[in-house]
Design a protein around this motif. Sequence first.
Motif, mmCIF file in Angstrom:
data_model
loop_
_atom_site.group_PDB
_atom_site.id
_atom_site.type_symbol
_atom_site.label_atom_id
_atom_site.label_comp_id
_atom_site.label_asym_id
_atom_site.label_seq_id
_atom_site.Cartn_x
_atom_site.Cartn_y
_atom_site.Cartn_z
ATOM 1 N N GLY A 256 0.806 -1.225 0.000
ATOM 2 C CA GLY A 256 0.000 0.000 0.000
ATOM 3 C C GLY A 256 0.832 1.265 0.000
ATOM 4 O O GLY A 256 0.323 2.365 -0.240
ATOM 5 N N ASN A 290 -5.453 0.681 0.344
ATOM 6 C CA ASN A 290 -4.669 1.869 0.697
ATOM 7 C C ASN A 290 -4.283 2.625 -0.590
ATOM 8 O O ASN A 290 -3.562 2.085 -1.423
ATOM 9 C CB ASN A 290 -3.409 1.435 1.459
ATOM 10 N N ILE A 292 -2.327 5.171 -0.865
ATOM 11 C CA ILE A 292 -1.105 5.973 -0.713
ATOM 12 C C ILE A 292 -0.084 5.680 -1.813
ATOM 13 O O ILE A 292 0.503 6.597 -2.405
ATOM 14 C CB ILE A 292 -0.502 5.781 0.704
ATOM 15 N N THR A 322 0.077 10.859 6.989
ATOM 16 C CA THR A 322 0.584 9.669 7.686
ATOM 17 C C THR A 322 1.172 10.043 9.041
ATOM 18 O O THR A 322 1.085 9.271 9.987
ATOM 19 C CB THR A 322 1.645 8.906 6.855
ATOM 20 N N GLY A 327 -3.915 6.165 7.642
ATOM 21 C CA GLY A 327 -3.453 5.319 6.538
ATOM 22 C C GLY A 327 -2.185 4.550 6.859
ATOM 23 O O GLY A 327 -1.591 3.941 5.982
ATOM 24 N N THR A 328 -1.764 4.563 8.098
ATOM 25 C CA THR A 328 -0.470 3.956 8.434
ATOM 26 C C THR A 328 -0.563 2.488 8.824
ATOM 27 O O THR A 328 0.425 1.771 8.770
ATOM 28 C CB THR A 328 0.192 4.717 9.602
ATOM 29 N N PRO A 330 -2.641 -1.142 8.203
ATOM 30 C CA PRO A 330 -3.568 -1.793 7.265
ATOM 31 C C PRO A 330 -4.962 -1.962 7.877
ATOM 32 O O PRO A 330 -5.093 -2.400 9.016
ATOM 33 C CB PRO A 330 -2.922 -3.161 7.012
ATOM 34 N N ASN A 333 -8.042 2.672 8.136
ATOM 35 C CA ASN A 333 -8.805 3.729 7.473
ATOM 36 C C ASN A 333 -9.247 3.274 6.082
ATOM 37 O O ASN A 333 -8.545 2.545 5.412
ATOM 38 C CB ASN A 333 -7.967 4.995 7.316
ATOM 39 N N LYS A 334 -10.434 3.737 5.703
ATOM 40 C CA LYS A 334 -10.957 3.382 4.377
ATOM 41 C C LYS A 334 -10.239 4.214 3.303
ATOM 42 O O LYS A 334 -9.679 5.275 3.592
ATOM 43 C CB LYS A 334 -12.461 3.685 4.340
ATOM 44 N N THR A 335 -10.316 3.719 2.078
ATOM 45 C CA THR A 335 -9.697 4.412 0.944
ATOM 46 C C THR A 335 -10.139 5.877 0.908
ATOM 47 O O THR A 335 -9.315 6.790 0.763
ATOM 48 C CB THR A 335 -10.126 3.734 -0.387
ATOM 49 N N ILE A 338 -8.721 8.199 3.713
ATOM 50 C CA ILE A 338 -7.325 8.571 3.478
ATOM 51 C C ILE A 338 -7.256 9.617 2.366
ATOM 52 O O ILE A 338 -6.551 10.629 2.474
ATOM 53 C CB ILE A 338 -6.474 7.322 3.117
#
Length: 347
Positions: A256, A290, A292, A322, A327-328, A330, A333-335, A338
Motif C-alpha cells: 500500500g 490503501n 497511498i 501519515t 493510513g499507516t 492496514p 482507514n478506508k480508501t 485517506i
Amino acid sequence: MKVYSIALLPGDGIGPDVTAAAWQVLEAVARSADFKLQGTSLPWSCDHYLQTGAMMPDDGIETLHGFDAILLGAVGWPEKVPDAISLHGLLLPIRKSFQQYANIRPHRLLPGVEGPLRKAQFDILCIRENTEGEYSGAGGRVHQGTDNEVAIETAIFTRMGVERILRFAFEQARRRRGKLASVTKSNAQRHSMVFWDEVTRELAGEYPDVEVTSYHIDAMAARIVMAPESLDVVVASNLFGDVLTDLGAAIQGGLGFAASANINPGRDAPSMFEPVHGSAPDIAHLGIANPIAAIWSASMMLDHLGETAAAARIMTALEAVTSRGIGTVPGKNKTDEITKAVLAALD
Ligand code: IPM
Ligand code: MN
C-alpha cells in the motif's frame, strides 16, 4: 497554460479504487497550479478480455502513444483470466513497446509508518531493468503433457539494455547520496550476470564520484532486512528487481506504500506510473485499499512531467496525513478517508 493528456488505466482488482483516489488528488493539485490535466479513462482489463477476447484493442499501444503519461492501477484477476495472458496482454507490452526501461521504486518509511523492522531509517531507490532480462519472453515448450516435456525461458541481456539501465542508475546515485549497489548472481550465472558485473565496472570509471559495490541477490535480500540504512540506489535486472522491490515494499509497511514509475528516459513515448502490484481481487471494491502508493505514484508522474512543485505538494500532504496516523496501519482507514485527508492536507 500547459495541458497534459493522461491515459487512465484503472485495470483490475483494487486498481480502479486507488486510481480514482490518485486522480482526485491530481485534479485538486492542478486546480491551483498553472497546468491542466486531461484524463481519458480506458477500460482495458480482464473484464475487457472477457467481453472482447483481448486485454486491449489491436491499436492499444498506438492509442496510448498519443498521451503525455499513463496512470495505471493494477492488472490481473486470475479467477477470470490466467495471469500469463492478462499481464502479457497489457502491462508488459506497454513497458516494452514504450521502452520504459527504468522502473523506479522508492522504499522509505513515510512519517508515522512503523514497518516490520521497527524504527529502522532507510531511503532506498530501487532501479529495476524493465524491458529485457528474465522477462524477455524468449522460449517455448515442446512435447507438452508427455514425459519428455521441455520448457525453456531464456533470459536476454543486451549491451544496450544493460548499459542504459546502469547508466541511469549511476546518474540517480550521483543526484542522491552517491552510492550504488549493483545486484547480480554472477557466482552462479556465469554468462549474463558476469557480463552485467563487467559493464558495471566499465561504467564505474566514468562516475568516479559514485561509490559502486556489486552484491549477489541473495546477500542483497538479507541486507535489505538487516541493514537497509546502508543502501542508497540499488540497480537490478528485471526479475531480481521485481523480487527485491516486494521486499522493499514489505519493509516500508506493505504494498500500500510502494510507488513506482516506469520511465522512458528518452521521452520518445509516454512513461507509466503505477503502485507496485498486486491487484488484490479479494478486497476489490470494498473501499479499503490503501491509496497511498497510487497517490505517491501520481506525484512521481507530475515530477516526470516537470511539475516538480505540484509533485512536492502531494508528497508534503501525504506525509502530513501519515504523520497523523492516518493510513499507516492496514485496515484502519478506508480508501475514501485517506483520500479526503490528503485532499484536506493539500490546502
Ligand atoms: C510488478 C508486478 C509485475 C511484474 C507482474 C504483475 C507481471 O509484480 O510490477 O512488480 O512482475 O513486473
Ligand atoms: Mn512485482
